[in-house]
Scaffold this active site. Structure first.
Site, mmCIF file in Angstrom:
data_model
loop_
_atom_site.group_PDB
_atom_site.id
_atom_site.type_symbol
_atom_site.label_atom_id
_atom_site.label_comp_id
_atom_site.label_asym_id
_atom_site.label_seq_id
_atom_site.Cartn_x
_atom_site.Cartn_y
_atom_site.Cartn_z
ATOM 1 N N ASP A 77 8.112 42.787 -39.747
ATOM 2 C CA ASP A 77 7.828 41.398 -39.349
ATOM 3 C C ASP A 77 8.079 40.416 -40.481
ATOM 4 O O ASP A 77 8.588 39.317 -40.282
ATOM 5 C CB ASP A 77 6.360 41.256 -38.914
ATOM 6 C CG ASP A 77 6.115 41.965 -37.601
ATOM 7 O OD1 ASP A 77 7.088 42.495 -37.027
ATOM 8 O OD2 ASP A 77 4.956 41.988 -37.159
ATOM 9 N N ASP A 78 7.689 40.853 -41.684
ATOM 10 C CA ASP A 78 7.804 39.975 -42.829
ATOM 11 C C ASP A 78 9.268 39.686 -43.153
ATOM 12 O O ASP A 78 9.655 38.545 -43.398
ATOM 13 C CB ASP A 78 7.155 40.690 -44.012
ATOM 14 C CG ASP A 78 6.471 39.736 -44.921
ATOM 15 O OD1 ASP A 78 5.846 38.811 -44.388
ATOM 16 O OD2 ASP A 78 6.603 39.913 -46.148
ATOM 17 N N CYS A 94 -5.845 75.999 -51.549
ATOM 18 C CA CYS A 94 -5.605 77.090 -52.483
ATOM 19 C C CYS A 94 -6.633 78.173 -52.150
ATOM 20 O O CYS A 94 -7.807 77.846 -51.918
ATOM 21 C CB CYS A 94 -5.807 76.582 -53.916
ATOM 22 S SG CYS A 94 -5.800 77.915 -55.114
ATOM 23 N N CYS A 120 -2.534 76.148 -59.641
ATOM 24 C CA CYS A 120 -2.746 77.427 -60.332
ATOM 25 C C CYS A 120 -1.714 78.476 -59.920
ATOM 26 O O CYS A 120 -1.796 79.627 -60.357
ATOM 27 C CB CYS A 120 -4.155 77.938 -60.059
ATOM 28 S SG CYS A 120 -4.354 78.518 -58.371
ATOM 29 N N CYS A 158 0.216 77.480 -54.804
ATOM 30 C CA CYS A 158 -0.658 76.364 -55.182
ATOM 31 C C CYS A 158 -0.039 75.579 -56.350
ATOM 32 O O CYS A 158 0.264 76.167 -57.391
ATOM 33 C CB CYS A 158 -2.031 76.894 -55.586
ATOM 34 S SG CYS A 158 -3.032 75.633 -56.374
ATOM 35 N N LYS A 160 -5.032 36.032 -33.363
ATOM 36 C CA LYS A 160 -3.676 36.187 -32.802
ATOM 37 C C LYS A 160 -3.471 37.681 -32.629
ATOM 38 O O LYS A 160 -3.265 38.419 -33.593
ATOM 39 C CB LYS A 160 -2.630 35.585 -33.736
ATOM 40 C CG LYS A 160 -1.238 35.620 -33.118
ATOM 41 C CD LYS A 160 -0.266 34.780 -33.929
ATOM 42 C CE LYS A 160 1.069 34.611 -33.227
ATOM 43 N NZ LYS A 160 1.744 35.844 -32.886
HETATM 44 S S1 IVH Z 1 -1.579 31.021 -26.901
HETATM 45 C C1 IVH Z 1 1.466 28.261 -25.277
HETATM 46 N N1 IVH Z 1 -3.351 32.578 -27.997
HETATM 47 O O1 IVH Z 1 1.392 34.932 -29.782
HETATM 48 C C2 IVH Z 1 0.495 29.010 -26.051
HETATM 49 N N2 IVH Z 1 -1.105 33.310 -27.960
HETATM 50 O O2 IVH Z 1 3.694 33.683 -31.088
HETATM 51 C C3 IVH Z 1 0.975 30.343 -26.438
HETATM 52 N N3 IVH Z 1 -0.764 35.517 -28.978
HETATM 53 O O3 IVH Z 1 3.422 34.673 -26.964
HETATM 54 C C4 IVH Z 1 0.028 31.407 -26.336
HETATM 55 N N4 IVH Z 1 -2.850 35.900 -29.480
HETATM 56 O O4 IVH Z 1 1.885 36.705 -27.161
HETATM 57 C C5 IVH Z 1 -2.061 32.409 -27.689
HETATM 58 N N5 IVH Z 1 -5.062 33.855 -28.931
HETATM 59 C C6 IVH Z 1 -3.765 33.704 -28.615
HETATM 60 C C7 IVH Z 1 -2.790 34.675 -28.906
HETATM 61 C C8 IVH Z 1 -1.466 34.436 -28.579
HETATM 62 C C9 IVH Z 1 -1.633 36.374 -29.507
HETATM 63 C C10 IVH Z 1 0.691 35.759 -28.892
HETATM 64 C C11 IVH Z 1 1.274 35.512 -27.541
HETATM 65 C C12 IVH Z 1 2.329 34.474 -27.762
HETATM 66 C C13 IVH Z 1 2.633 34.657 -29.215
HETATM 67 C C14 IVH Z 1 3.240 33.434 -29.818
#
Ligand code: IVH
Length: 694
Positions: A40-41, A436, A423, A420, A120
């Site tokens: 993701d990063d 061991c 030993c 091991c 989130k």
């Molecule tokens: S609100 C229009 N609330 O994050 C508002 N989304 O990056 C959009 N997500 O598609 C959604 N937790 O899958 C909302 N508490 C939360 C959320 C959340 C995870 C996800 C969701 C969305 C994505 C956006």
């Protein structure tokens, strides 16, 4: 929290086009098979690089660029959404969050009265359509305009009931994910089926939701985060309420209907009326993250009132009334460069992954746990593999899975030990955790040698060959057994005369009377060397008090963090039989100068001692009366005389004892105006304390 994270810098049009393609491919993998090519990063960095390039060269924007598109344009579906399912814009720091709030309030021309601050959830967005209280259709987010029908999942998702508590028609939106428990169960099912596992809970949830004809069923979890009138222009009373109520009250209604929300979790939504409170909640949620039974990747902040939301409106990709505060990644892809095998105190042979160093959740990760050989085999790991590594909070980093589609063919088999590693003895492979065959005995020589060392029990004359001899003769199994050896047993050993026997017995008698700090240090608990052992002994006074302490009580010892404290309590539980043997053999279990009735606590400043309230540093070679003292013994002496010993000179240092060839520390002390004295003067100063009390 963090500052704006860096983004990939794209030097020219060709680099930009390549980056767009990489992002498009990564999106296809992420939203398609559920296997990520980039973590993701790395994706976020690439995405921001593309955004930056497009902002500077708007005429060069490629039509298939992922910017401005839900799911980066990777997926389409055939079920149109009633109302588009949008994304969220991101912020990465307190500063950016405050800026977002100011911008929103400027747009509205008034302050926002209240925000909902919620987790989130790290899963997939799903829309659940209920007609007359019955769940009729489940649709994924897809490209935001239309999604895929996944109604076959109805009935397998905890938190998303087939029937609501009332016969209403409504669309609930939320996140489908796998809890840690569901993930383990799903991996076990898949392993039994085809010998493989899922890479992580998110991709397991994605794969499971879309899978139609798997021979096994994996359970999923749903948490709602919104509700809409169905159809959007519905004129029912419920629809009217959904248009007028603040978001926080809509979520109460969703829960009343019988759909799960995060309300019952430690990261339940809260309503915040100031940026400070939002920020505080962000901190609380971030702190709870590592212990949650499900994954979160940030905090969502939403304007709570319907009026504020309506006035703010939507952009092309995301609403303007909500923002995601992204937390640092807990998963990254790096390379497995090696596997090391170590033998624990109980003889368990544990593999550990050596990684290409990677920044994860605030620290550099170089090693990660691999559990056991069966686990390596199950995951099909190979040396040179790209691997997904997980680390959150204080949890020990772990390798989750190889990223198989990044294999180059250069990867090699991981070699399992034949004997091991410590030993060279035989390995007991009858259980998943290899051991061991010597068990605790495997590490006995090393641990007895350590316990007998100069800074621990200081058992003079006990050399390594003698320890091996005693172990081989079956006279000892650990260092506590030394104290019950009889004269005849020792005399019976090869090359052991009367004189050496008496010397060893005398040394053992002296060792029996060492202060608790040294006896404790001799146990070899991880993370407790000489100075930490002294602090522990002085804090608790007796071995019984140490054994009675829980992790919280142990953390009261200066310099003891929660991780170390937990480890210490766990190791001491294992060491209880050894400690009991030591006590039964008459080994001293108290710290000299300790008041028997006293509560545990930091040693107060003993009044009337020559070094009371002083922090003392020792440097250079000691001379005169102090010539034979090791650095550890000097530190013990300082503490007996009421002072605190330290190894570095700072403005807080009261005194520097500078022996021969004192260098940098002396210069630093002089520049700071710290008093410097010779070993002889110091010996005079602490004259009454030169010999230990016992
Ligand atoms: S609100 C229009 N609330 O994050 C508002 N989304 O990056 C959009 N997500 O598609 C959604 N937790 O899958 C909302 N508490 C939360 C959320 C959340 C995870 C996800 C969701 C969305 C994505 C956006």
């Amino acid at each position: 929290m963090t500052d704006t994270p860096p983004h990939t810098v794209l030097a020219d049009g060709a680099a930009y086009a390549e980056a767009v393609q990489l992002a498009v491919d990564a999106n296809a993998a992420y939203y398609g098979a559920g296997e990520s090519a980039l973590d993701d990063d790395a994706y976020d960095r690439l995405f921001r690089g593309i955004q930056a390039y497009e902002a500077a060269h708007p005429e060069e924007v490629l039509p298939h660029s992922p910017t401005g598109k839900v799911a980066g344009g990777a997926v389409t579906g055939d079920v149109p959404h009633t109302v588009p399912m949008l994304s969220l814009d991101n912020v990465f720091s307190a500063e950016q969050l405050a800026k977002w709030v100011t911008g929103l309030e400027r747009r509205l021309g008034r302050p926002v009265a209240a925000f909902s601050v919620e987790p989130k959830l790290d899963g997939l967005a799903v829309s659940a359509r209920y007609h007359a209280g019955r769940l009729t259709r489940l649709v994924t987010r897809g490209d935001g305009v239309a999604g895929e029908d996944v109604s076959h999942g109805i009935g397998t998702i905890t938190g998303l009931p087939r029937r609501l508590s009332r016969p209403v028609t409504v669309e609930i939106r939320g996140e489908v994910l796998m809890t840690a428990e569901q993930f383990d169960a799903a991996c076990a099912k898949r392993r039994a089926h085809d010998g493989t596992t899922f890479a992580n809970p998110r991709s397991a949830a994605a794969g499971t939701l879309r899978a139609k004809d798997r021979p096994y069923v994996c359970e999923l979890t749903f948490f709602g985060y919104g509700a809409l009138p169905l159809p959007p222009d519905d004129d029912s009373e419920l629809a009217a309420r959904l248009r007028e109520l603040p978001h926080s009250e809509i979520m109460e209604l969703v829960a009343e209907l019988g759909v799960a929300t995060t309300a019952a979790t430690p990261v339940a939504a809260v309503v915040a009326t100031s940026v400070e409170r939002i920020q505080e909640r962000v901190g609380e949620v971030a702190a709870a993250r590592a212990t949650l039974p499900f994954g979160i990747d940030g905090i969502v902040i939403k304007a709570d009132s319907a009026a504020d939301q309506a006035a703010a409106g939507f952009g092309t990709r995301a609403p303007r009334w909500a923002i995601a505060y992204k937390l640092p990644a807990t998963e990254k892809i790096t390379t497995l460069v090696g596997v090391e095998w170590s033998v624990g105190r109980t003889g368990v042979i544990a593999p550990r992954a050596v990684l290409e160093p990677v920044e994860l959740d605030g620290s550099t990760v170089t090693y990660a746990t691999l559990h056991n050989p069966a686990d390596i085999a199950r995951r099909g790991l190979m040396l040179g593999d790209h691997v997904m590594v997980h680390k959150a909070g204080d949890v020990i980093p772990r390798v989750e899975a190889p990223v198989v589609h990044l294999r180059t063919g250069q990867e090699t088999e991981i070699v399992f030990p034949e004997s091991c590693p410590h030993c060279q003895g035989e390995i007991d492979r009858s259980q998943e955790r290899w051991r061991c065959v010597r068990g605790r005995g495997c590490r006995a020589v090393a641990s007895i040698l350590y316990a007998a060392g100069r800074d621990q029990l200081d058992i003079e004359t006990l050399a390594e060959n003698r320890i091996v001899q005693l172990l081989d003769a079956g006279l000892i199994a650990d260092f506590a057994d030394l104290f019950t050896l009889t004269r005849d047993q020792i005399l019976g050993l090869d090359r052991m005369g009367e004189t050496s026997t008496d010397k060893l017995l005398a040394a053992l008698d002296q060792a029996r009377a060492r202060p608790l700090s040294r006896v404790f240090c001799a146990l070899g608990v991880r993370g407790t060397g000489r100075s930490m052992s002294r602090r522990i002994a002085r804090h608790f006074g007796t071995m019984d008090a140490i054994l009675a302490a829980d992790s919280e009580a142990v953390q009261e010892v200066e310099g003891m963090g929660p991780e170390k404290a937990t480890l210490l309590v766990a190791e001491l539980a294992e060491l209880r039989p050894l400690i009991a043997k030591l006590a039964a053999a008459g080994v001293n279990m108290t710290e000299p100068g300790h008041d028997a009735g006293a509560e545990p606590g930091p040693p107060g400043d003993a009044p009337g001692l020559p070094l009371t309230g002083k922090t003392v540093v020792v440097t250079g070679a000691m001379t005169g009366e102090l010539a034979s003292l090791s650095r550890n013994q000097m530190n013990e002496l300082i503490e007996r005389a009421g002072g605190r010993s330290s190894s570095s000179v700072s403005a807080r240092t009261s005194l520097l004892v500078a022996g021969e060839k004192a260098g940098a520390k002396r210069a630093k002390a002089e520049s700071l105006g710290v008093e410097v004295i010779t070993p002889d003067d110091f010996a005079t100063l602490v004259a009454g304390h030169l010999t230990p009390a016992i």
